[in-house]
Design an enzyme around this catalytic site. Structure first.
Site, PDB file in Angstrom:
ATOM      1  N   TYR A 106       0.842  -1.205   0.000  1.00 55.98           N
ATOM      2  CA  TYR A 106       0.000   0.000   0.000  1.00 55.98           C
ATOM      3  C   TYR A 106       0.876   1.255   0.000  1.00 55.98           C
ATOM      4  O   TYR A 106       0.391   2.373  -0.055  1.00 55.98           O
ATOM      5  CB  TYR A 106      -0.950   0.061   1.210  1.00 55.98           C
ATOM      6  CG  TYR A 106      -1.850  -1.138   1.392  1.00 55.98           C
ATOM      7  CD1 TYR A 106      -2.052  -2.058   0.368  1.00 55.98           C
ATOM      8  CD2 TYR A 106      -2.500  -1.371   2.604  1.00 55.98           C
ATOM      9  CE1 TYR A 106      -2.868  -3.164   0.543  1.00 55.98           C
ATOM     10  CE2 TYR A 106      -3.322  -2.474   2.785  1.00 55.98           C
ATOM     11  CZ  TYR A 106      -3.492  -3.368   1.753  1.00 55.98           C
ATOM     12  OH  TYR A 106      -4.302  -4.467   1.944  1.00 55.98           O
ATOM     13  N   HIS A 127       0.320 -11.899   3.259  1.00 55.94           N
ATOM     14  CA  HIS A 127      -0.696 -11.201   2.453  1.00 55.94           C
ATOM     15  C   HIS A 127      -1.447 -12.139   1.495  1.00 55.94           C
ATOM     16  O   HIS A 127      -2.668 -12.097   1.414  1.00 55.94           O
ATOM     17  CB  HIS A 127      -0.012 -10.066   1.669  1.00 55.94           C
ATOM     18  CG  HIS A 127      -0.951  -8.979   1.255  1.00 55.94           C
ATOM     19  ND1 HIS A 127      -0.557  -7.680   1.064  1.00 55.94           N
ATOM     20  CD2 HIS A 127      -2.273  -8.989   0.979  1.00 55.94           C
ATOM     21  CE1 HIS A 127      -1.594  -6.941   0.710  1.00 55.94           C
ATOM     22  NE2 HIS A 127      -2.648  -7.719   0.643  1.00 55.94           N
TER      23      HIS A 127
HETATM   24  N1  LIG Z   1      -5.662  -8.714   2.363  1.00 53.57           N
HETATM   25  C1  LIG Z   1      -5.926  -8.327   1.131  1.00 53.57           C
HETATM   26  O1  LIG Z   1      -5.580  -9.001   0.151  1.00 53.57           O
HETATM   27  C2  LIG Z   1      -6.657  -7.044   0.915  1.00 53.57           C
HETATM   28  C3  LIG Z   1      -7.155  -6.729  -0.366  1.00 53.57           C
HETATM   29  C4  LIG Z   1      -7.853  -5.545  -0.523  1.00 53.57           C
HETATM   30  C5  LIG Z   1      -8.037  -4.680   0.551  1.00 53.57           C
HETATM   31  N2  LIG Z   1      -7.511  -4.994   1.787  1.00 53.57           N
HETATM   32  C6  LIG Z   1      -7.713  -4.113   2.965  1.00 53.57           C
HETATM   33  O2  LIG Z   1      -9.113  -3.860   3.101  1.00 53.57           O
HETATM   34  C7  LIG Z   1      -9.321  -2.459   3.154  1.00 53.57           C
HETATM   35  C8  LIG Z   1     -10.696  -2.090   2.651  1.00 53.57           C
HETATM   36  O3  LIG Z   1     -10.881  -2.472   1.299  1.00 53.57           O
HETATM   37  P1  LIG Z   1     -10.854  -1.449   0.074  1.00 53.57           P
HETATM   38  O4  LIG Z   1      -9.961  -0.298   0.375  1.00 53.57           O
HETATM   39  O5  LIG Z   1     -10.544  -2.266  -1.138  1.00 53.57           O
HETATM   40  O6  LIG Z   1     -12.319  -0.926  -0.098  1.00 53.57           O
HETATM   41  P2  LIG Z   1     -13.668  -0.781   0.755  1.00 53.57           P
HETATM   42  O7  LIG Z   1     -13.358  -0.536   2.174  1.00 53.57           O
HETATM   43  O8  LIG Z   1     -14.555  -1.894   0.373  1.00 53.57           O
HETATM   44  O9  LIG Z   1     -14.276   0.531   0.081  1.00 53.57           O
HETATM   45  C9  LIG Z   1     -13.626   1.769   0.157  1.00 53.57           C
HETATM   46  C10 LIG Z   1     -14.460   2.774  -0.625  1.00 53.57           C
HETATM   47  O10 LIG Z   1     -15.722   2.970   0.045  1.00 53.57           O
HETATM   48  C11 LIG Z   1     -15.903   4.358   0.318  1.00 53.57           C
HETATM   49  N3  LIG Z   1     -16.574   4.460   1.611  1.00 53.57           N
HETATM   50  C12 LIG Z   1     -16.090   4.100   2.824  1.00 53.57           C
HETATM   51  N4  LIG Z   1     -17.004   4.311   3.785  1.00 53.57           N
HETATM   52  C13 LIG Z   1     -18.095   4.806   3.175  1.00 53.57           C
HETATM   53  C14 LIG Z   1     -19.354   5.223   3.630  1.00 53.57           C
HETATM   54  N5  LIG Z   1     -19.685   5.146   4.933  1.00 53.57           N
HETATM   55  N6  LIG Z   1     -20.237   5.721   2.721  1.00 53.57           N
HETATM   56  C15 LIG Z   1     -19.919   5.786   1.411  1.00 53.57           C
HETATM   57  N7  LIG Z   1     -18.740   5.403   0.906  1.00 53.57           N
HETATM   58  C16 LIG Z   1     -17.811   4.908   1.780  1.00 53.57           C
HETATM   59  C17 LIG Z   1     -14.511   4.956   0.341  1.00 53.57           C
HETATM   60  O11 LIG Z   1     -14.559   6.324  -0.023  1.00 53.57           O
HETATM   61  P3  LIG Z   1     -14.068   7.495   0.988  1.00 53.57           P
HETATM   62  O12 LIG Z   1     -12.628   7.254   1.267  1.00 53.57           O
HETATM   63  O13 LIG Z   1     -14.343   8.721   0.225  1.00 53.57           O
HETATM   64  O14 LIG Z   1     -14.925   7.369   2.218  1.00 53.57           O
HETATM   65  C18 LIG Z   1     -13.805   4.121  -0.733  1.00 53.57           C
HETATM   66  O15 LIG Z   1     -14.071   4.618  -2.017  1.00 53.57           O
HETATM   67  C19 LIG Z   1      -8.175  -1.909   2.316  1.00 53.57           C
HETATM   68  O16 LIG Z   1      -8.036  -0.517   2.412  1.00 53.57           O
HETATM   69  C20 LIG Z   1      -7.041  -2.736   2.849  1.00 53.57           C
HETATM   70  O17 LIG Z   1      -6.614  -2.234   4.103  1.00 53.57           O
HETATM   71  C21 LIG Z   1      -6.835  -6.174   1.985  1.00 53.57           C
END
Ligand SMILES: NC(=O)c1ccc[n+]([C@@H]2O[C@H](COP(=O)([O-])OP(=O)(O)OC[C@H]3O[C@@H](n4cnc5c(N)ncnc54)[C@H](OP(=O)(O)O)[C@@H]3O)[C@@H](O)[C@H]2O)c1
Length: 284
Positions: A52, A110
């Site tokens: 990240y 990961h």
């Molecule tokens: N282990 C793995 O392989 C793996 C893979 C992918 C992700 N991850 C982890 O999981 C975390 C979360 O997943 P992600 O970043 O892919 O996406 P996510 O959390 O599913 O979605 C993030 C999106 O949702 C929006 N959002 C968040 N809260 C909201 C709300 N209350 N209302 C409306 N929109 C909202 C955010 O915009 P705003 O910022 O504008 O609020 C952003 O565009 C990652 O950041 C990472 O730490 C791990």
């Protein structure tokens, strides 16, 4: 606001709060303030990873926060190019130096990258790094049942958590059950389908349920995870969204509503980027 920071008990007896802050895309000086906003709002776990590209600012936010180091949980991850035992050890040390922290509260492999066949070696490095105090809780991410069984059989050490993809279009209830059978807590990544990659937060069925409880779709999804015993890490840079996401368990979804959300599952086609861990390999 959920002020109880001890919601989920892990198999090593440590505790996790209701949610952590996901940090994909949280970077640079602006990112420090986004993390500080979450910490000030009551978040106590930050989920980061070498790929990240933000370990530096995660450590900086910890230092600038008024909270004590021991009040904040930092969860980091081992990248795919470092599964060999010695490399894994060095990677953990380098991540610690990038953050400027002395230890990680939680550290995960990961991706299993199964074709490389080195995730058991990587797991042995995590087990030893834990013994040396570099990591408190050890876990994995994107591990399928056979990968879990391999590391448990080879080392006798069961991961505390397995962080897997889970959102209404890919609910991964199968892996929640597989994890539970082994005493592993499930963490959900991309709980909102990463926002721009699909329309989970705009889904009409979820909106209808949200309207009924006078909540937002995001709050419904966090609660759906909580009621399934799943820790989740929604990413948000927006203080209003951060607040909504952490303020989401002061109501109870009915079994019927949970079943309705579960029925939105699209199977393999629902994955945000088609990353089946048996096939997908990730390297940094
Ligand atoms: N282990 C793995 O392989 C793996 C893979 C992918 C992700 N991850 C982890 O999981 C975390 C979360 O997943 P992600 O970043 O892919 O996406 P996510 O959390 O599913 O979605 C993030 C999106 O949702 C929006 N959002 C968040 N809260 C909201 C709300 N209350 N209302 C409306 N929109 C909202 C955010 O915009 P705003 O910022 O504008 O609020 C952003 O565009 C990652 O950041 C990472 O730490 C791990």
């Amino acid at each position: 606001m959920t002020t109880d920071h001890n919601i989920f008990r892990l198999n090593d007896n440590s505790m996790l709060p209701l949610i952590g802050l996901g940090t994909v895309g949280i970077q640079g000086d602006k990112g420090i303030f986004e993390i500080l906003s979450a910490l000030n709002m009551g978040y106590r776990l930050i989920d980061t990873s070498t790929n990240y590209d933000n370990e530096g600012i995660v450590g900086e936010a910890v230092r600038r926060s008024a909270l004590l180091r021991e009040e904040i949980l930092i969860s980091a991850k081992l990248p795919g190019s470092y599964h060999e035992y010695d490399k894994a050890f060095l990677s953990i040390q380098e991540s610690l130096h990038r953050t400027g922290l002395k230890y990680f509260d939680k550290y995960l492999i990961h991706w299993p990258n199964p074709k490389d066949g080195k995730y058991v070696e990587a797991w042995k490095a995590l087990v030893d790094a834990q013994k040396l105090g570099l990591i408190k809780t050890i876990g994995v991410s994107n591990f399928e049942p056979s990968h879990l069984d391999d590391i448990i059989t080879e080392t006798g050490v069961t991961p505390a958590t397995n962080q897997v993809e889970r959102h209404p279009y890919f609910n991964n209830n199968r892996m929640i059950e597989e994890n539970k059978k082994r005493g592993i807590l499930t963490e959900a990544w991309s709980p909102f389908g990463r926002g721009y990659l699909n329309d989970v937060l705009q889904n009409a069925t979820i909106k209808e349920i949200a309207d009924k409880y006078e909540k937002t779709p995001a709050q419904i999804i966090v609660n759906w995870n909580y009621q399934a015993g799943v820790f989740t890490i929604p990413k948000s840079s927006n203080p209003k969204h951060q607040k909504d996401n952490i303020n989401s368990i002061n109501f109870e979804l009915t079994e019927e509503d949970i079943n309705t959300i579960d029925s939105l599952d699209k199977g393999e086609a629902g994955r945000v980027e088609g990353q089946n861990p048996n096939e997908y390999h990730e390297y940094v």
